[in-house]
Design an enzyme around this catalytic site. Structure first.
Site, PDB file in Angstrom:
ATOM      1  N   HIS A  17       0.374  -1.535   0.005  1.00  0.00           N
ATOM      2  CA  HIS A  17      -0.256  -0.049   0.120  1.00  0.00           C
ATOM      3  C   HIS A  17       0.492   1.243  -0.175  1.00  0.00           C
ATOM      4  O   HIS A  17       0.742   2.384  -0.348  1.00  0.00           O
ATOM      5  CB  HIS A  17      -0.964  -0.004   1.027  1.00  0.00           C
ATOM      6  CG  HIS A  17      -1.733  -0.938   1.688  1.00  0.00           C
ATOM      7  ND1 HIS A  17      -2.134  -1.859   2.517  1.00  0.00           N
ATOM      8  CD2 HIS A  17      -2.949  -1.151   0.999  1.00  0.00           C
ATOM      9  CE1 HIS A  17      -2.934  -2.933   2.073  1.00  0.00           C
ATOM     10  NE2 HIS A  17      -3.504  -2.114   0.743  1.00  0.00           N
ATOM     11  N   LYS A  41     -15.400  -8.375   3.880  1.00  0.00           N
ATOM     12  CA  LYS A  41     -14.367  -8.432   4.744  1.00  0.00           C
ATOM     13  C   LYS A  41     -14.634  -8.192   6.110  1.00  0.00           C
ATOM     14  O   LYS A  41     -15.265  -6.966   6.395  1.00  0.00           O
ATOM     15  CB  LYS A  41     -12.765  -7.663   4.908  1.00  0.00           C
ATOM     16  CG  LYS A  41     -12.674  -8.204   2.667  1.00  0.00           C
ATOM     17  CD  LYS A  41     -11.280  -7.287   2.935  1.00  0.00           C
ATOM     18  CE  LYS A  41     -10.760  -8.073   1.072  1.00  0.00           C
ATOM     19  NZ  LYS A  41      -9.516  -6.352   0.918  1.00  0.00           N
ATOM     20  N   ARG A  90      -1.458  -5.948  -9.176  1.00  0.00           N
ATOM     21  CA  ARG A  90      -0.635  -7.326  -8.271  1.00  0.00           C
ATOM     22  C   ARG A  90      -0.694  -7.772  -9.162  1.00  0.00           C
ATOM     23  O   ARG A  90       0.353  -8.516  -9.517  1.00  0.00           O
ATOM     24  CB  ARG A  90      -1.365  -7.329  -7.017  1.00  0.00           C
ATOM     25  CG  ARG A  90      -1.284  -6.545  -5.045  1.00  0.00           C
ATOM     26  CD  ARG A  90      -1.043  -7.155  -4.439  1.00  0.00           C
ATOM     27  NE  ARG A  90      -3.091  -7.590  -4.548  1.00  0.00           N
ATOM     28  CZ  ARG A  90      -3.674  -8.034  -3.710  1.00  0.00           C
ATOM     29  NH1 ARG A  90      -3.075  -8.258  -2.140  1.00  0.00           N
ATOM     30  NH2 ARG A  90      -4.730  -8.190  -4.044  1.00  0.00           N
ATOM     31  N   SER A 128      -2.746  -7.830   2.839  1.00  0.00           N
ATOM     32  CA  SER A 128      -3.034  -7.784   4.346  1.00  0.00           C
ATOM     33  C   SER A 128      -3.821  -8.702   5.104  1.00  0.00           C
ATOM     34  O   SER A 128      -3.274  -9.192   6.182  1.00  0.00           O
ATOM     35  CB  SER A 128      -3.509  -6.626   4.451  1.00  0.00           C
ATOM     36  OG  SER A 128      -3.927  -5.380   3.719  1.00  0.00           O
TER      37      SER A 128
HETATM   38  O1  PNS Z   1      -8.689  -2.445  -0.512  1.00  0.00           O
HETATM   39  P1  PNS Z   1      -9.817  -3.113  -0.743  1.00  0.00           P
HETATM   40  O2  PNS Z   1     -10.396  -4.175   0.762  1.00  0.00           O
HETATM   41  O3  PNS Z   1      -9.912  -4.498  -1.462  1.00  0.00           O
HETATM   42  O4  PNS Z   1     -10.233  -1.944  -0.759  1.00  0.00           O
HETATM   43  C1  PNS Z   1     -12.340  -2.077  -0.833  1.00  0.00           C
HETATM   44  C2  PNS Z   1     -12.782  -0.828  -0.982  1.00  0.00           C
HETATM   45  C3  PNS Z   1     -13.155  -0.212   0.467  1.00  0.00           C
HETATM   46  C4  PNS Z   1     -12.544   0.164  -2.189  1.00  0.00           C
HETATM   47  C5  PNS Z   1     -14.997  -1.052  -1.743  1.00  0.00           C
HETATM   48  O5  PNS Z   1     -15.203  -2.791  -1.059  1.00  0.00           O
HETATM   49  C6  PNS Z   1     -15.488   0.294  -1.676  1.00  0.00           C
HETATM   50  O6  PNS Z   1     -15.822   1.262  -2.452  1.00  0.00           O
HETATM   51  N1  PNS Z   1     -15.935  -0.097  -0.787  1.00  0.00           N
HETATM   52  C7  PNS Z   1     -17.125   1.314  -0.259  1.00  0.00           C
HETATM   53  C8  PNS Z   1     -18.347   0.928  -0.837  1.00  0.00           C
HETATM   54  C9  PNS Z   1     -19.043   1.354  -2.403  1.00  0.00           C
HETATM   55  O7  PNS Z   1     -18.666   2.251  -2.392  1.00  0.00           O
HETATM   56  N2  PNS Z   1     -19.139   0.028  -2.623  1.00  0.00           N
HETATM   57  C10 PNS Z   1     -19.386  -0.157  -4.316  1.00  0.00           C
HETATM   58  C11 PNS Z   1     -18.039  -0.625  -5.304  1.00  0.00           C
HETATM   59  S1  PNS Z   1     -18.513   0.104  -6.638  1.00  0.00           S
END
Ligand code: PNS
Length: 161
Positions: A17, A41, A90, A128
């Site tokens: 990150h 998650k 990645r 993570s």
């Molecule tokens: O590190 P991650 O878990 O891959 O991040 C994913 C994250 C938190 C960026 C994604 O779940 C997100 O955008 N969450 C906010 C809610 C949202 O907008 N969901 C629709 C995504 S199209």
């Protein structure tokens, strides 16, 4: 001023990150590292713990701001007047999910353009989740996260026993 949002769970922040944050900070005028909720998650660290760890790790980057939000990413990007969403890639296995998310975010907010930064090869295996798994069994996470984050993981797993 070109503002980018780098959203994620950051549970906890890894060197992978941090590499993306550093590189985004060279491209954009301001980078908002935004701790957010991934409904798929169950986090180990609270939002404020994750925010605090990131702020500590990024303190040397003057154009990086750490924040958190609970709603939709596309709305947050609009509220912040940001121009881009930064995500790290990645491996090919990341692509399908990232592609779907990028298209959906652009549908929800036509100004939410996603910019992918390709992870350095040495971090392409790093997540993570894997760091938490190693730490939960008392393994060594040196070189994957900072000494501070390693300590926080150790404390967390000791307290959770
Ligand atoms: O590190 P991650 O878990 O891959 O991040 C994913 C994250 C938190 C960026 C994604 O779940 C997100 O955008 N969450 C906010 C809610 C949202 O907008 N969901 C629709 C995504 S199209």
């Amino acid at each position: 001023m070109k503002i980018a949002v780098y959203p994620g769970s950051f549970d906890p922040i890894t060197f992978g990150h941090l590499d993306i944050i550093e590189r985004a900070s060279l491209i954009f005028d301001r980078v908002l590292v935004a701790v957010s909720i991934n409904p798929g998650k169950q986090p180990l660290f609270s939002m404020s713990e994750r925010t605090e760890m990131i702020a500590r790790e990024c303190a040397y980057l003057s154009n990086v701001v750490v924040c958190s939000f609970k709603g939709l990413l596309s709305d947050f990007v609009r509220e912040q007047g940001a121009h881009a969403i930064v995500r790290g890639l990645r491996a090919i296995s990341d692509f399908e999910y990232e592609f779907q998310m990028a298209l959906m975010n652009r549908k929800l907010n036509p100004y939410a353009e996603t910019v992918f930064l390709v992870a350095k090869p040495e971090y392409s295996f790093l997540s993570s989740s894997i760091v938490k798994e190693i730490a939960s069994f008392g393994g060594d996470v040196k070189g994957l996260v900072s000494d501070y984050v390693a300590l926080r993981l150790k404390e967390k797993f000791l307290n959770n026993r």
